[in-house]
Design a protein around this motif. Structure first.
Motif, PDB file in Angstrom:
ATOM      1  N   LEU A 224      45.655  49.618  39.298  1.00  0.00           N
ATOM      2  CA  LEU A 224      44.458  50.452  39.380  1.00  0.00           C
ATOM      3  C   LEU A 224      44.830  51.933  39.360  1.00  0.00           C
ATOM      4  O   LEU A 224      44.189  52.742  38.678  1.00  0.00           O
ATOM      5  CB  LEU A 224      43.671  50.115  40.655  1.00  0.00           C
ATOM      6  CG  LEU A 224      43.033  48.724  40.698  1.00  0.00           C
ATOM      7  CD1 LEU A 224      42.398  48.474  42.065  1.00  0.00           C
ATOM      8  CD2 LEU A 224      41.997  48.547  39.587  1.00  0.00           C
ATOM      9  N   TYR A 225      45.874  52.270  40.090  1.00  0.00           N
ATOM     10  CA  TYR A 225      46.366  53.657  40.103  1.00  0.00           C
ATOM     11  C   TYR A 225      46.796  54.074  38.696  1.00  0.00           C
ATOM     12  O   TYR A 225      46.525  55.194  38.252  1.00  0.00           O
ATOM     13  CB  TYR A 225      47.538  53.778  41.085  1.00  0.00           C
ATOM     14  CG  TYR A 225      48.164  55.146  41.128  1.00  0.00           C
ATOM     15  CD1 TYR A 225      47.623  56.156  41.927  1.00  0.00           C
ATOM     16  CD2 TYR A 225      49.294  55.438  40.363  1.00  0.00           C
ATOM     17  CE1 TYR A 225      48.190  57.427  41.959  1.00  0.00           C
ATOM     18  CE2 TYR A 225      49.868  56.692  40.389  1.00  0.00           C
ATOM     19  CZ  TYR A 225      49.316  57.680  41.187  1.00  0.00           C
ATOM     20  OH  TYR A 225      49.879  58.939  41.208  1.00  0.00           O
ATOM     21  N   ALA A 226      47.469  53.159  38.001  1.00  0.00           N
ATOM     22  CA  ALA A 226      47.937  53.447  36.645  1.00  0.00           C
ATOM     23  C   ALA A 226      46.773  53.690  35.688  1.00  0.00           C
ATOM     24  O   ALA A 226      46.924  54.387  34.677  1.00  0.00           O
ATOM     25  CB  ALA A 226      48.802  52.303  36.137  1.00  0.00           C
ATOM     26  N   GLN A 227      45.611  53.112  36.026  1.00  0.00           N
ATOM     27  CA  GLN A 227      44.417  53.314  35.201  1.00  0.00           C
ATOM     28  C   GLN A 227      43.652  54.578  35.582  1.00  0.00           C
ATOM     29  O   GLN A 227      42.641  54.905  34.961  1.00  0.00           O
ATOM     30  CB  GLN A 227      43.481  52.105  35.327  1.00  0.00           C
ATOM     31  CG  GLN A 227      43.996  50.833  34.665  1.00  0.00           C
ATOM     32  CD  GLN A 227      42.994  49.704  34.762  1.00  0.00           C
ATOM     33  OE1 GLN A 227      42.295  49.554  35.773  1.00  0.00           O
ATOM     34  NE2 GLN A 227      42.901  48.898  33.712  1.00  0.00           N
ATOM     35  N   GLY A 228      44.132  55.259  36.608  1.00  0.00           N
ATOM     36  CA  GLY A 228      43.493  56.509  37.005  1.00  0.00           C
ATOM     37  C   GLY A 228      42.548  56.401  38.183  1.00  0.00           C
ATOM     38  O   GLY A 228      41.883  57.374  38.553  1.00  0.00           O
ATOM     39  N   HIS A 229      42.511  55.219  38.815  1.00  0.00           N
ATOM     40  CA  HIS A 229      41.649  55.063  39.987  1.00  0.00           C
ATOM     41  C   HIS A 229      42.356  55.550  41.250  1.00  0.00           C
ATOM     42  O   HIS A 229      43.565  55.378  41.403  1.00  0.00           O
ATOM     43  CB  HIS A 229      41.281  53.585  40.180  1.00  0.00           C
ATOM     44  CG  HIS A 229      40.467  53.005  39.070  1.00  0.00           C
ATOM     45  ND1 HIS A 229      39.176  53.398  38.807  1.00  0.00           N
ATOM     46  CD2 HIS A 229      40.773  52.056  38.141  1.00  0.00           C
ATOM     47  CE1 HIS A 229      38.713  52.711  37.775  1.00  0.00           C
ATOM     48  NE2 HIS A 229      39.669  51.890  37.345  1.00  0.00           N
ATOM     49  N   GLY A 230      41.599  56.099  42.170  1.00  0.00           N
ATOM     50  CA  GLY A 230      42.149  56.435  43.473  1.00  0.00           C
ATOM     51  C   GLY A 230      42.257  55.174  44.310  1.00  0.00           C
ATOM     52  O   GLY A 230      41.347  54.337  44.270  1.00  0.00           O
ATOM     53  N   VAL A 231      43.332  55.025  45.063  1.00  0.00           N
ATOM     54  CA  VAL A 231      43.499  53.827  45.892  1.00  0.00           C
ATOM     55  C   VAL A 231      43.617  54.176  47.372  1.00  0.00           C
ATOM     56  O   VAL A 231      44.000  53.335  48.182  1.00  0.00           O
ATOM     57  CB  VAL A 231      44.724  53.004  45.427  1.00  0.00           C
ATOM     58  CG1 VAL A 231      44.488  52.449  44.033  1.00  0.00           C
ATOM     59  CG2 VAL A 231      46.004  53.827  45.467  1.00  0.00           C
ATOM     60  N   GLY A 232      43.270  55.422  47.726  1.00  0.00           N
ATOM     61  CA  GLY A 232      43.290  55.823  49.124  1.00  0.00           C
ATOM     62  C   GLY A 232      44.660  55.655  49.763  1.00  0.00           C
ATOM     63  O   GLY A 232      45.681  56.025  49.180  1.00  0.00           O
ATOM     64  N   LYS A 233      44.672  55.026  50.938  1.00  0.00           N
ATOM     65  CA  LYS A 233      45.928  54.789  51.659  1.00  0.00           C
ATOM     66  C   LYS A 233      46.463  53.368  51.436  1.00  0.00           C
ATOM     67  O   LYS A 233      47.315  52.896  52.187  1.00  0.00           O
ATOM     68  CB  LYS A 233      45.716  55.029  53.159  1.00  0.00           C
ATOM     69  CG  LYS A 233      45.376  56.476  53.505  1.00  0.00           C
ATOM     70  CD  LYS A 233      45.211  56.652  55.007  1.00  0.00           C
ATOM     71  CE  LYS A 233      44.897  58.111  55.352  1.00  0.00           C
ATOM     72  NZ  LYS A 233      44.708  58.292  56.816  1.00  0.00           N
ATOM     73  N   SER A 234      45.989  52.733  50.382  1.00  0.00           N
ATOM     74  CA  SER A 234      46.406  51.362  50.089  1.00  0.00           C
ATOM     75  C   SER A 234      47.880  51.308  49.728  1.00  0.00           C
ATOM     76  O   SER A 234      48.448  52.273  49.206  1.00  0.00           O
ATOM     77  CB  SER A 234      45.599  50.802  48.911  1.00  0.00           C
ATOM     78  OG  SER A 234      44.219  50.954  49.116  1.00  0.00           O
TER      79      SER A 234
END
Length: 397
Positions: A224-234
């Motif tokens: 998800l991060y690689a797609q540009g989404h924020g993942v918070g503190k995950s």
């Protein structure tokens, strides 16, 4: 999968049979606390005895590193083995420094001492392999869980005397072959777990072999991060973003659909029953942690399972050890089990956390096959050659 010989291909009567099994089981106060691995190999040993073979059981236990360590003796296992077999088992101690003289008659069973008491075991030492081969007339390997190791008791001995697959090994190889090597398509793979970095070979192999790949667990956060989404503190391996994008590119080129979460269950702390909410993956709060897949993602996985004829599963979809963050894993497992029972799906699963997750969902017994092999199962999924299996294939037919 190349052909291999089984117990159907040999007359066992009067033969001394060296049978390699996995007895690396949990023991507390000299008592076996989980007999799962013993129960799986008992049918092979019972068949050898019933067909008039003289049974010589070999196995490793823990890591004594070539030294005689009493706490790592197989002696406490003998009684559990005897109970599972319903047949007397005589323990034979040896430090493996010289060829042991083993008096065993047809219909009798002996359990030899820990093969790792010899330093040559893990080195696949030719002299130790010859010593093991000297125990019997034929060799039977029923330890798929150790097949990824090129050790004397798993590979070396198989090259010296006629070698055969035991019933548990046979079942495992047939199940794995049906799952990826000659599967009924479409094939879906579910892969979860914490880190992309530990499953690079696995993901790289699967996207070239399956029609759809579901990615869950904390590793989905990296994608998800690689797609540009924020993942918070995950939990996410942000330094693996380029690798994740490369895997998705390979999947696209191979015609494999990658199914990632579209929503997630997010909490502010990592603990059971922590207050949580469902968020779309484009709206994960900066102070939040993704701990499970959301209901929309679960529905997508159910639909993907409905479209498949074969399922391969490794790794949970969320923090299944903590309620309510086990919801996605339990829902997907229950749906796969339902389809399997309806004979609409061939389902093969394996890996320590996976077995625990399916047991937690109370559906492990409904899957077509659940492997307890751990490392060997993973290496097979990665497309690697398993020395213990290759040695059986190489035996003169």
């Amino acid at each position: 999968m190349a052909s291999f010989r089984t117990l159907d291909d040999v007359n066992l009567k009067g033969k001394r049979v060296v049978c390699r099994v996995d007895l690396n089981v949990p023991v507390a106060n000299s008592v076996v606390t989980d007999t799962t691995r013993i129960d799986r190999v008992a049918p092979t040993m019972r068949e050898i005895l019933n067909k008039g073979g003289a049974l010589i059981v070999i196995a490793h236990f823990d890591r004594p590193k070539g030294k005689v360590i009493p706490e790592m003796s197989l002696k406490p296992i003998a009684s559990a083995l005897e109970k599972a077999l319903g047949h007397p088992v005589r323990f034979v101690f040896t430090d493996w420094q010289s060829q042991p003289k083993v008096d065993v008659k047809p219909g009798e069973c002996v359990l030899m001492e820990n093969t790792r008491y010899h330093a040559g075991e893990e080195k696949n030492d030719a002299a130790f392999s010859k010593m093991l081969a000297g125990l019997g007339d034929i060799y039977v390997n029923d330890a798929f869980s150790a097949a990824h190791r090129a050790h004397s008791s798993t590979e070396g001995v198989a090259k010296l005397i006629p070698a055969y697959a035991g019933r548990a090994m046979e079942a495992e190889l047939k199940a794995l072959g049906a799952a990826l090597e000659a599967p009924k398509r479409p094939v879906i793979a579910i892969v979860g777990g914490a880190k992309v970095s530990t499953k690079l070979d696995l993901l790289g192999n699967l996207v070239k072999k399956v029609d759809a790949l579901v990615i869950g667990g904390a590793m989905a956060n990296t994608f998800l991060y690689a797609q540009g989404h924020g993942v918070g503190k995950s939990l996410a391996e942000t330094d693996m973003a380029d690798t994740a994008r490369s895997i998705m590119k390979t999947a696209e080129e191979s015609g494999c659909a990658v199914i990632l979460p579209v929503d997630a269950i997010v909490a502010n702390e990592f603990k059971a029953h922590a207050q949580s909410h469902d968020y779309g993956v484009d709206a994960i709060p900066a102070n939040g942690m993704i701990l499970d897949l959301g209901p929309l993602s679960i529905d997508r996985i159910r639909s993907a399972i409905d479209d498949a004829h074969t399922l391969v599963w490794n790794g949970p979809l969320g923090a299944f050890e903590m309620e309510p963050f086990d919801a996605a894993t339990v829902a997907a497992a229950a749906h796969a089990a339902e389809r399997t029972k309806a004979k609409k799906l061939i389902s093969v699963a394996g890996g320590g956390d996976t077995v625990a997750a399916l047991n937690h969902a109370k559906v492990a017994h409904d899957f077509t096959y659940v492997s307890t092999a751990g490392g060997a199962f993973l290496e097979w999924l990665e497309g690697k050659t398993l020395p213990g299996v290759k040695a059986l294939e190489e035996t003169e037919k």
